[in-house]
Design a protein around this motif. Structure first.
Motif, PDB file in Angstrom:
ATOM      1  N   GLU A 188     -68.994 -31.388   2.269  1.00  0.00           N
ATOM      2  CA  GLU A 188     -68.002 -32.263   1.632  1.00  0.00           C
ATOM      3  C   GLU A 188     -67.316 -31.542   0.474  1.00  0.00           C
ATOM      4  N   GLY A 189     -68.092 -30.738  -0.272  1.00  0.00           N
ATOM      5  CA  GLY A 189     -67.501 -29.957  -1.353  1.00  0.00           C
ATOM      6  C   GLY A 189     -66.539 -28.912  -0.831  1.00  0.00           C
ATOM      7  N   LEU A 190     -66.887 -28.291   0.318  1.00  0.00           N
ATOM      8  CA  LEU A 190     -66.022 -27.283   0.919  1.00  0.00           C
ATOM      9  C   LEU A 190     -64.693 -27.890   1.346  1.00  0.00           C
ATOM     10  N   GLU A 191     -64.736 -28.964   2.128  1.00  0.00           N
ATOM     11  CA  GLU A 191     -63.490 -29.552   2.612  1.00  0.00           C
ATOM     12  C   GLU A 191     -62.676 -30.134   1.460  1.00  0.00           C
ATOM     13  N   GLY A 192     -63.350 -30.787   0.526  1.00  0.00           N
ATOM     14  CA  GLY A 192     -62.639 -31.344  -0.618  1.00  0.00           C
ATOM     15  C   GLY A 192     -62.018 -30.259  -1.478  1.00  0.00           C
ATOM     16  N   GLY A 193     -62.731 -29.149  -1.637  1.00  0.00           N
ATOM     17  CA  GLY A 193     -62.193 -28.037  -2.413  1.00  0.00           C
ATOM     18  C   GLY A 193     -60.973 -27.417  -1.766  1.00  0.00           C
ATOM     19  N   LEU A 194     -61.023 -27.257  -0.449  1.00  0.00           N
ATOM     20  CA  LEU A 194     -59.868 -26.714   0.256  1.00  0.00           C
ATOM     21  C   LEU A 194     -58.672 -27.655   0.167  1.00  0.00           C
ATOM     22  N   SER A 195     -58.912 -28.953   0.316  1.00  0.00           N
ATOM     23  CA  SER A 195     -57.819 -29.924   0.235  1.00  0.00           C
ATOM     24  C   SER A 195     -57.153 -29.870  -1.131  1.00  0.00           C
ATOM     25  N   GLY A 196     -57.967 -29.830  -2.181  1.00  0.00           N
ATOM     26  CA  GLY A 196     -57.415 -29.772  -3.529  1.00  0.00           C
ATOM     27  C   GLY A 196     -56.685 -28.476  -3.798  1.00  0.00           C
ATOM     28  N   PHE A 197     -57.238 -27.386  -3.299  1.00  0.00           N
ATOM     29  CA  PHE A 197     -56.632 -26.071  -3.493  1.00  0.00           C
ATOM     30  C   PHE A 197     -55.223 -26.024  -2.904  1.00  0.00           C
ATOM     31  N   PHE A 198     -55.071 -26.475  -1.679  1.00  0.00           N
ATOM     32  CA  PHE A 198     -53.762 -26.381  -1.033  1.00  0.00           C
ATOM     33  C   PHE A 198     -52.810 -27.473  -1.497  1.00  0.00           C
ATOM     34  N   GLU A 199     -53.353 -28.573  -1.986  1.00  0.00           N
ATOM     35  CA  GLU A 199     -52.481 -29.603  -2.557  1.00  0.00           C
ATOM     36  C   GLU A 199     -51.820 -29.089  -3.832  1.00  0.00           C
ATOM     37  N   ILE A 200     -52.590 -28.370  -4.645  1.00  0.00           N
ATOM     38  CA  ILE A 200     -52.044 -27.808  -5.879  1.00  0.00           C
ATOM     39  C   ILE A 200     -51.080 -26.664  -5.582  1.00  0.00           C
ATOM     40  N   SER A 201     -51.425 -25.820  -4.605  1.00  0.00           N
ATOM     41  CA  SER A 201     -50.696 -24.564  -4.407  1.00  0.00           C
ATOM     42  C   SER A 201     -49.441 -24.683  -3.554  1.00  0.00           C
ATOM     43  N   ALA A 202     -49.375 -25.648  -2.667  1.00  0.00           N
ATOM     44  CA  ALA A 202     -48.233 -25.742  -1.751  1.00  0.00           C
ATOM     45  C   ALA A 202     -46.920 -25.823  -2.517  1.00  0.00           C
ATOM     46  N   ASN A 203     -45.989 -24.945  -2.172  1.00  0.00           N
ATOM     47  CA  ASN A 203     -44.649 -24.867  -2.772  1.00  0.00           C
ATOM     48  C   ASN A 203     -44.650 -24.455  -4.242  1.00  0.00           C
ATOM     49  N   ARG A 204     -45.809 -24.166  -4.793  1.00  0.00           N
ATOM     50  CA  ARG A 204     -45.894 -23.759  -6.189  1.00  0.00           C
ATOM     51  C   ARG A 204     -46.405 -22.331  -6.340  1.00  0.00           C
ATOM     52  N   ILE A 205     -47.273 -21.946  -5.421  1.00  0.00           N
ATOM     53  CA  ILE A 205     -47.874 -20.617  -5.483  1.00  0.00           C
ATOM     54  C   ILE A 205     -47.382 -19.811  -4.289  1.00  0.00           C
ATOM     55  N   GLY A 206     -46.880 -18.616  -4.572  1.00  0.00           N
ATOM     56  CA  GLY A 206     -46.425 -17.726  -3.516  1.00  0.00           C
ATOM     57  C   GLY A 206     -47.487 -16.704  -3.154  1.00  0.00           C
ATOM     58  N   TYR A 207     -47.126 -15.791  -2.285  1.00  0.00           N
ATOM     59  CA  TYR A 207     -48.081 -14.796  -1.790  1.00  0.00           C
ATOM     60  C   TYR A 207     -47.302 -13.540  -1.455  1.00  0.00           C
ATOM     61  N   THR A 208     -47.721 -12.426  -2.001  1.00  0.00           N
ATOM     62  CA  THR A 208     -46.980 -11.186  -1.774  1.00  0.00           C
ATOM     63  C   THR A 208     -47.842 -10.116  -1.140  1.00  0.00           C
ATOM     64  N   ILE A 209     -47.222  -9.299  -0.330  1.00  0.00           N
ATOM     65  CA  ILE A 209     -47.803  -8.055   0.186  1.00  0.00           C
ATOM     66  C   ILE A 209     -46.856  -6.951  -0.271  1.00  0.00           C
ATOM     67  N   ALA A 210     -47.378  -6.004  -1.045  1.00  0.00           N
ATOM     68  CA  ALA A 210     -46.512  -4.998  -1.661  1.00  0.00           C
ATOM     69  C   ALA A 210     -47.155  -3.624  -1.619  1.00  0.00           C
ATOM     70  N   ALA A 211     -46.316  -2.606  -1.682  1.00  0.00           N
ATOM     71  CA  ALA A 211     -46.773  -1.218  -1.722  1.00  0.00           C
ATOM     72  C   ALA A 211     -46.215  -0.544  -2.971  1.00  0.00           C
ATOM     73  N   PHE A 212     -47.081   0.136  -3.698  1.00  0.00           N
ATOM     74  CA  PHE A 212     -46.690   0.880  -4.899  1.00  0.00           C
ATOM     75  C   PHE A 212     -47.159   2.317  -4.750  1.00  0.00           C
ATOM     76  N   GLY A 213     -46.326   3.266  -5.121  1.00  0.00           N
ATOM     77  CA  GLY A 213     -46.663   4.673  -5.004  1.00  0.00           C
ATOM     78  C   GLY A 213     -46.932   5.328  -6.344  1.00  0.00           C
ATOM     79  N   LYS A 214     -47.808   6.325  -6.334  1.00  0.00           N
ATOM     80  CA  LYS A 214     -48.018   7.177  -7.508  1.00  0.00           C
ATOM     81  C   LYS A 214     -47.159   8.420  -7.334  1.00  0.00           C
ATOM     82  N   PRO A 215     -46.230   8.647  -8.230  1.00  0.00           N
ATOM     83  CA  PRO A 215     -45.338   9.796  -8.059  1.00  0.00           C
ATOM     84  C   PRO A 215     -46.097  11.115  -7.910  1.00  0.00           C
ATOM     85  N   ARG A 216     -45.501  12.040  -7.174  1.00  0.00           N
ATOM     86  CA  ARG A 216     -46.149  13.343  -6.954  1.00  0.00           C
ATOM     87  C   ARG A 216     -46.135  14.210  -8.199  1.00  0.00           C
ATOM     88  N   SER A 217     -45.243  13.926  -9.111  1.00  0.00           N
ATOM     89  CA  SER A 217     -45.198  14.719 -10.340  1.00  0.00           C
ATOM     90  C   SER A 217     -44.715  13.853 -11.495  1.00  0.00           C
TER      91      SER A 217
END
Length: 276
Positions: A247-276
């Motif tokens: 019950e804690g698991l399902e309730g926690g997931l419900s609350g998590f996505f209720e808060i986050s929907a349309n408010r929290i985004g998600y990114t996948i990004a790449a950053f490089g360390k310059p060669r010099s």
């Protein structure tokens, strides 16, 4: 009100306590999942692996690359990366329970020579300068007690020309300050930035941005699919942990996505360390 910073010992304790439940729900993956739409019936585990593949592609991993998984969780992403790219992966986490579960998973897969895990703090990594060709940071930097210090460490252990693959939460433009504070409180995060904020932090640490994708609607926007996945393992959770835990698991997931929907985004990004 000042935000309380959660240190590595407390974070490790939290993940020690949650490791068994997370392992049961998503089979060795702590990060979220990616679906193409409501009609996409891909199981939770495979939808999570999509994110691993996307970030591995973004940093162009190749056979023999030395990869650091900074915040490796329960270990499946590192195994997936090693299997699909031929890379050598070292995973670090502040949770000994995660190290133990990940190490057992690698041994069961016969990949213990290619993928290794150890307990370590990414604010003070036990590796020499330029030890790695690439770094993965999958939903781990939101927990950094000192983000600037962590990024300096990642920059130090990465060779010139290497890349960091970031997978993490972002603040959506629609989110108010109050909503962001609620999300912080619900999850106990140390960092939650806009995408430009992440880019600014990486740039200040000496990296250059190479690619980024915002995919919040296909991750946070799919809350019912996570609930469905939890219900699919209900009997196993009840047998092992009891009905109150489920019950804690399902309730926690419900609350998590209720808060986050349309408010929290998600990114996948790449950053490089310059060669010099």
């Amino acid at each position: 009100m000042a935000k309380t910073v959660i240190g590595p010992d407390e974070m490790g304790r939290r993940y020690d306590e949650s490791a068994s439940m997370t392992n049961l729900l998503n089979e060795g993956q702590v990060h979220l999942s990616y679906w193409y739409g409501e009609e996409d019936t891909t199981p939770l585990r495979e939808a999570s692996r999509r994110i691993t593949r996307k970030v591995a592609d973004a940093i162009n991993l190749r056979p023999g690359d030395r990869v650091l998984d900074a915040g490796c969780g329960l270990g499946l992403p590192a195994l997936d990366v090693a299997e699909t790219t031929g890379a050598q992966v070292t995973g670090v986490t502040v949770s000994q329970a995660e190290v133990d579960a990940a190490t057992a998973r690698a041994a069961a897969a016969g990949m213990q020579e290619q993928v290794r895990y150890q307990r370590a703090d990414y604010m003070a990594l036990p590796f020499a300068d330029a030890s790695f060709d690439a770094v993965l940071a999958m939903e781990s930097l939101i927990h950094a007690p000192d983000l600037e210090r962590v990024l300096r460490e990642l920059h130090r252990v990465l060779r010139p020309g290497g890349r960091v693959g970031l997978v993490d939460y972002t603040v959506a433009s629609e989110a108010s300050a109050r909503e962001v504070e609620e999300f912080f409180a619900a999850l106990g995060l140390n960092n939650l930035l806009t995408l430009p904020g992440w880019i600014e932090k990486f740039t200040a640490a000496g990296f250059v941005v190479e690619e980024y994708t915002e995919c919040g609607p296909r991750v946070f926007g799919m809350g019912p699919k996570y609930i469905e996945a939890a219900r699919g393992v209900r009997d196993s959770v009840v047998d092992r942990f009891g009905s109150e835990a489920y019950e804690g698991l399902e309730g926690g997931l419900s609350g998590f996505f209720e808060i986050s929907a349309n408010r929290i985004g998600y990114t996948i990004a790449a950053f490089g360390k310059p060669r010099s």
